[in-house]
Scaffold this motif. Structure first.
Motif, PDB file in Angstrom:
ATOM      1  N   GLY A  87       0.795  -1.210   0.000  1.00 38.83           N
ATOM      2  CA  GLY A  87       0.000   0.000   0.000  1.00 38.83           C
ATOM      3  C   GLY A  87       0.828   1.260   0.000  1.00 38.83           C
ATOM      4  N   ARG A  88       0.595   2.122   0.980  1.00 33.22           N
ATOM      5  CA  ARG A  88       1.247   3.424   1.060  1.00 33.22           C
ATOM      6  C   ARG A  88       2.567   3.376   1.810  1.00 33.22           C
ATOM      7  NH1 ARG A  88      -4.808   4.644   2.577  1.00 33.22           N
ATOM      8  NH2 ARG A  88      -4.332   2.529   3.288  1.00 33.22           N
ATOM      9  N   SER A  89       2.931   2.217   2.358  1.00 36.01           N
ATOM     10  CA  SER A  89       4.225   2.077   3.022  1.00 36.01           C
ATOM     11  C   SER A  89       5.330   1.987   1.985  1.00 36.01           C
ATOM     12  CB  SER A  89       4.231   0.843   3.926  1.00 36.01           C
ATOM     13  OG  SER A  89       3.421   1.070   5.073  1.00 36.01           O
ATOM     14  N   GLY A  90       6.551   2.281   2.416  1.00 35.45           N
ATOM     15  CA  GLY A  90       7.667   2.295   1.487  1.00 35.45           C
ATOM     16  C   GLY A  90       7.987   0.919   0.937  1.00 35.45           C
ATOM     17  N   PRO A  91       8.573   0.862  -0.246  1.00 28.42           N
ATOM     18  CA  PRO A  91       8.941  -0.420  -0.836  1.00 28.42           C
ATOM     19  C   PRO A  91      10.040  -1.101  -0.030  1.00 28.42           C
ATOM     20  CG  PRO A  91       9.897   1.374  -2.094  1.00 28.42           C
ATOM     21  CD  PRO A  91       8.993   2.002  -1.078  1.00 28.42           C
ATOM     22  N   CYS A  92      10.029  -2.415  -0.042  1.00 28.00           N
ATOM     23  CA  CYS A  92      11.088  -3.176   0.613  1.00 28.00           C
ATOM     24  C   CYS A  92      11.059  -4.597   0.077  1.00 28.00           C
ATOM     25  CB  CYS A  92      10.952  -3.169   2.134  1.00 28.00           C
ATOM     26  SG  CYS A  92       9.574  -4.135   2.772  1.00 28.00           S
ATOM     27  N   ASP A  93      12.108  -5.335   0.379  1.00 32.14           N
ATOM     28  CA  ASP A  93      12.229  -6.724  -0.070  1.00 32.14           C
ATOM     29  C   ASP A  93      11.974  -7.713   1.061  1.00 32.14           C
ATOM     30  OD1 ASP A  93      12.921  -5.979  -2.705  1.00 32.14           O
ATOM     31  OD2 ASP A  93      14.987  -5.623  -2.076  1.00 32.14           O
ATOM     32  N   GLY A  94      11.180  -7.308   2.050  1.00 28.54           N
ATOM     33  CA  GLY A  94      10.908  -8.188   3.175  1.00 28.54           C
ATOM     34  C   GLY A  94      11.707  -7.748   4.397  1.00 28.54           C
ATOM     35  N   PRO A  95      12.040  -8.679   5.268  1.00 25.02           N
ATOM     36  CA  PRO A  95      11.684 -10.102   5.184  1.00 25.02           C
ATOM     37  C   PRO A  95      10.204 -10.323   5.448  1.00 25.02           C
ATOM     38  CG  PRO A  95      12.768  -9.653   7.271  1.00 25.02           C
ATOM     39  CD  PRO A  95      12.832  -8.370   6.481  1.00 25.02           C
TER      40      PRO A  95
ATOM     41  N   PRO B 225      -8.656   3.312  -3.135  1.00 22.01           N
ATOM     42  CA  PRO B 225      -7.657   3.317  -4.203  1.00 22.01           C
ATOM     43  C   PRO B 225      -6.999   1.955  -4.376  1.00 22.01           C
ATOM     44  CG  PRO B 225      -6.735   4.290  -2.222  1.00 22.01           C
ATOM     45  CD  PRO B 225      -8.184   4.010  -1.909  1.00 22.01           C
ATOM     46  N   TRP B 226      -6.399   1.761  -5.537  1.00 24.16           N
ATOM     47  CA  TRP B 226      -5.745   0.500  -5.867  1.00 24.16           C
ATOM     48  C   TRP B 226      -4.235   0.671  -5.789  1.00 24.16           C
ATOM     49  CZ3 TRP B 226      -6.458  -4.472  -6.200  1.00 24.16           C
ATOM     50  CH2 TRP B 226      -5.552  -5.255  -6.903  1.00 24.16           C
ATOM     51  N   PHE B 227      -3.597  -0.141  -4.956  1.00 21.33           N
ATOM     52  CA  PHE B 227      -2.145  -0.057  -4.791  1.00 21.33           C
ATOM     53  C   PHE B 227      -1.409  -1.268  -5.350  1.00 21.33           C
ATOM     54  CE2 PHE B 227      -3.841   2.554  -1.256  1.00 21.33           C
ATOM     55  CZ  PHE B 227      -3.231   3.756  -1.575  1.00 21.33           C
ATOM     56  N   GLY B 228      -2.144  -2.297  -5.729  1.00 20.95           N
ATOM     57  CA  GLY B 228      -1.494  -3.510  -6.226  1.00 20.95           C
ATOM     58  C   GLY B 228      -1.173  -4.469  -5.092  1.00 20.95           C
ATOM     59  N   ILE B 229      -1.251  -5.750  -5.397  1.00 19.21           N
ATOM     60  CA  ILE B 229      -1.021  -6.799  -4.401  1.00 19.21           C
ATOM     61  C   ILE B 229       0.462  -7.167  -4.388  1.00 19.21           C
ATOM     62  CG2 ILE B 229      -1.590  -9.167  -3.726  1.00 19.21           C
ATOM     63  CD1 ILE B 229      -4.265  -8.784  -5.262  1.00 19.21           C
ATOM     64  N   ASN B 230       1.061  -7.213  -3.214  1.00 20.94           N
ATOM     65  CA  ASN B 230       2.443  -7.662  -3.074  1.00 20.94           C
ATOM     66  C   ASN B 230       2.411  -9.189  -3.004  1.00 20.94           C
ATOM     67  OD1 ASN B 230       5.015  -8.430  -2.118  1.00 20.94           O
ATOM     68  ND2 ASN B 230       5.317  -6.424  -1.169  1.00 20.94           N
ATOM     69  N   THR B 231       2.589  -9.823  -4.156  1.00 20.69           N
ATOM     70  CA  THR B 231       2.429 -11.279  -4.227  1.00 20.69           C
ATOM     71  C   THR B 231       3.553 -12.024  -3.512  1.00 20.69           C
ATOM     72  OG1 THR B 231       3.482 -11.250  -6.420  1.00 20.69           O
ATOM     73  CG2 THR B 231       1.078 -11.195  -6.345  1.00 20.69           C
ATOM     74  N   ALA B 232       4.762 -11.463  -3.512  1.00 23.35           N
ATOM     75  CA  ALA B 232       5.864 -12.111  -2.791  1.00 23.35           C
ATOM     76  C   ALA B 232       5.559 -12.148  -1.300  1.00 23.35           C
ATOM     77  CB  ALA B 232       7.183 -11.396  -3.061  1.00 23.35           C
ATOM     78  N   CYS B 233       5.085 -11.027  -0.779  1.00 24.62           N
ATOM     79  CA  CYS B 233       4.689 -10.967   0.628  1.00 24.62           C
ATOM     80  C   CYS B 233       3.588 -11.981   0.907  1.00 24.62           C
ATOM     81  CB  CYS B 233       4.222  -9.552   0.968  1.00 24.62           C
ATOM     82  SG  CYS B 233       3.454  -9.378   2.588  1.00 24.62           S
ATOM     83  N   ASN B 234       2.572 -12.017   0.055  1.00 24.76           N
ATOM     84  CA  ASN B 234       1.440 -12.918   0.254  1.00 24.76           C
ATOM     85  C   ASN B 234       1.886 -14.370   0.319  1.00 24.76           C
ATOM     86  OD1 ASN B 234      -0.759 -14.757  -1.190  1.00 24.76           O
ATOM     87  ND2 ASN B 234      -1.838 -13.099  -0.147  1.00 24.76           N
ATOM     88  N   LYS B 235       2.668 -14.788  -0.643  1.00 19.19           N
ATOM     89  CA  LYS B 235       3.053 -16.198  -0.722  1.00 19.19           C
ATOM     90  C   LYS B 235       3.978 -16.597   0.430  1.00 19.19           C
ATOM     91  CE  LYS B 235       2.554 -16.509  -5.750  1.00 19.19           C
ATOM     92  NZ  LYS B 235       3.271 -16.688  -7.045  1.00 19.19           N
ATOM     93  N   GLN B 236       4.996 -15.788   0.679  1.00 14.40           N
ATOM     94  CA  GLN B 236       5.986 -16.173   1.680  1.00 14.40           C
ATOM     95  C   GLN B 236       5.440 -16.072   3.095  1.00 14.40           C
ATOM     96  OE1 GLN B 236       9.969 -14.517   1.013  1.00 14.40           O
ATOM     97  NE2 GLN B 236       9.451 -14.222  -1.143  1.00 14.40           N
ATOM     98  N   LEU B 237       4.652 -15.045   3.364  1.00 15.97           N
ATOM     99  CA  LEU B 237       4.128 -14.886   4.717  1.00 15.97           C
ATOM    100  C   LEU B 237       3.044 -15.916   5.001  1.00 15.97           C
ATOM    101  CD1 LEU B 237       4.526 -13.268   7.249  1.00 15.97           C
ATOM    102  CD2 LEU B 237       2.979 -11.531   6.343  1.00 15.97           C
ATOM    103  N   ASN B 238       2.205 -16.230   4.018  1.00 16.45           N
ATOM    104  CA  ASN B 238       1.225 -17.303   4.203  1.00 16.45           C
ATOM    105  C   ASN B 238       1.926 -18.629   4.485  1.00 16.45           C
ATOM    106  OD1 ASN B 238      -1.390 -16.225   4.114  1.00 16.45           O
ATOM    107  ND2 ASN B 238      -1.402 -16.151   1.874  1.00 16.45           N
ATOM    108  N   ALA B 239       3.004 -18.908   3.751  1.00 19.81           N
ATOM    109  CA  ALA B 239       3.739 -20.156   3.973  1.00 19.81           C
ATOM    110  C   ALA B 239       4.357 -20.183   5.361  1.00 19.81           C
ATOM    111  CB  ALA B 239       4.819 -20.312   2.904  1.00 19.81           C
ATOM    112  N   ALA B 240       4.881 -19.050   5.810  1.00 15.72           N
ATOM    113  CA  ALA B 240       5.475 -18.988   7.144  1.00 15.72           C
ATOM    114  C   ALA B 240       4.414 -19.194   8.216  1.00 15.72           C
ATOM    115  CB  ALA B 240       6.169 -17.637   7.339  1.00 15.72           C
ATOM    116  N   ALA B 241       3.241 -18.587   8.029  1.00  9.99           N
ATOM    117  CA  ALA B 241       2.171 -18.732   9.014  1.00  9.99           C
ATOM    118  C   ALA B 241       1.653 -20.159   9.069  1.00  9.99           C
ATOM    119  CB  ALA B 241       1.039 -17.761   8.686  1.00  9.99           C
ATOM    120  N   ARG B 242       1.586 -20.822   7.905  1.00  3.15           N
ATOM    121  CA  ARG B 242       1.101 -22.209   7.874  1.00  3.15           C
ATOM    122  C   ARG B 242       1.990 -23.150   8.674  1.00  3.15           C
ATOM    123  NH1 ARG B 242      -0.499 -21.047   2.441  1.00  3.15           N
ATOM    124  NH2 ARG B 242       1.525 -21.750   1.656  1.00  3.15           N
TER     125      ARG B 242
END
Length: 288
Positions: A62-70, A196-213
């Protein structure tokens, strides 16, 4: 009064945050996803006379700054605690929705002395995904299938590689429309989520869902919840396409818990039943 601020985490990531409302009780909201952004405009307005409401966009979203994780549960818990510190809160109530409910729970487990009340909205409990995910997918297809053309287009876009920005937004609106039980208004509600539309961070979605599982269903998580000395409120919409039985595991484990089921509501219960949602949260915060 609404004030937008920037929270800087200890690893230098800049998080969008906003404070509004006039109530004496501080309440930090944790949005769903993962990989999305705060969509709590209606909730902040609904609760603003009860609490000072703090909203924020999770890292890289969203409106937070870009980053590569973790993209780890521990990192997101630390980010939530950075938001708490930034606003000078010794203790705060936490309200998390969907993935955000899991995040709020994990923050409470890590820092129980910093959480006054946990409000767990539309989460999926602490059992393994196998307890609910298959039924969720079936229910999602059934809900989308109430409008066959909608289901067909959603499937077409799901199978389209390299979707552009416009197609990604269209896919998300179709996908989110299944969250609302009223088929006549579901697209309208989903469009509001995407504006507004900010786009989905798919890397965040996939990796964080896997970590939570990896954590869900473990003996350690059950034991930690059984020992949690924090009052908790679970709020469900009975018409959520995720089986509400998934949350039974958490309700059984928590020693101080109240559960409210709103019979006509879906995954975003404040949409279909704003009055019932407000009353439940107010009571959970000791303000009802």
């Amino acid at each position: 009064m609404t004030k937008t601020e920037t929270v800087t985490t200890e690893d230098g990531v800049r998080l969008w945050a906003q404070r509004s409302g006039r109530g004496a009780t501080p309440l930090v909201l944790c949005h769903g996803g993962p990989g999305l952004w705060d969509m709590f405009d209606e909730v902040a307005a609904l609760l603003g006379d009860l609490a000072t409401v703090i909203r924020w966009d999770q890292r890289g979203c969203g409106r937070s700054g870009p980053c590569d994780g973790p993209w780890t549960v521990e990192r997101f818990v630390a980010d939530l605690d950075a938001v708490r510190r930034h606003f000078g809160l010794d203790r705060t109530a936490l309200l998390g929705h969907s993935w955000g409910a899991q995040l709020a729970l994990h923050h409470a487990l890590a820092h129980p002395d910093r959480v006054g009340t946990l409000v767990y909205v539309s989460g999926t409990g602490i059992g393994p995904d196998t307890d609910w995910h298959g039924a969720y997918k079936e229910n999602q297809s059934a809900r989308l299938g109430e409008r066959p053309e909608r289901l067909a287009r959603w499937r077409e876009l799901t199978d389209t590689p390299g979707r552009g920005r416009a197609q990604e937004r269209e896919w998300a609106v179709l996908h989110w429309s299944a969250e609302f039980p009223d088929a006549d208004r579901s697209t309208e509600h989903a469009e509001r989520m995407a504006d507004p539309w900010f786009g989905i961070n798919t890397a965040c979605n996939k990796q964080l869902n896997a970590a939570a599982r990896k954590v869900c269903g473990t003996p350690g998580l059950y034991a930690a919840c059984e020992a949690l000395d924090v009052p908790a409120l679970i709020v469900d919409g009975a018409r959520d396409i995720r089986p509400r039985s998934a949350v039974d595991s958490l309700e059984r484990a928590l020693p101080q818990v109240t559960r409210v089921v709103l019979p006509e509501a879906g995954h975003l219960p404040w949409v279909e039943d704003p009055r019932g949602f407000r009353e439940a949260v107010a009571a959970g915060l000791g303000l009802g």
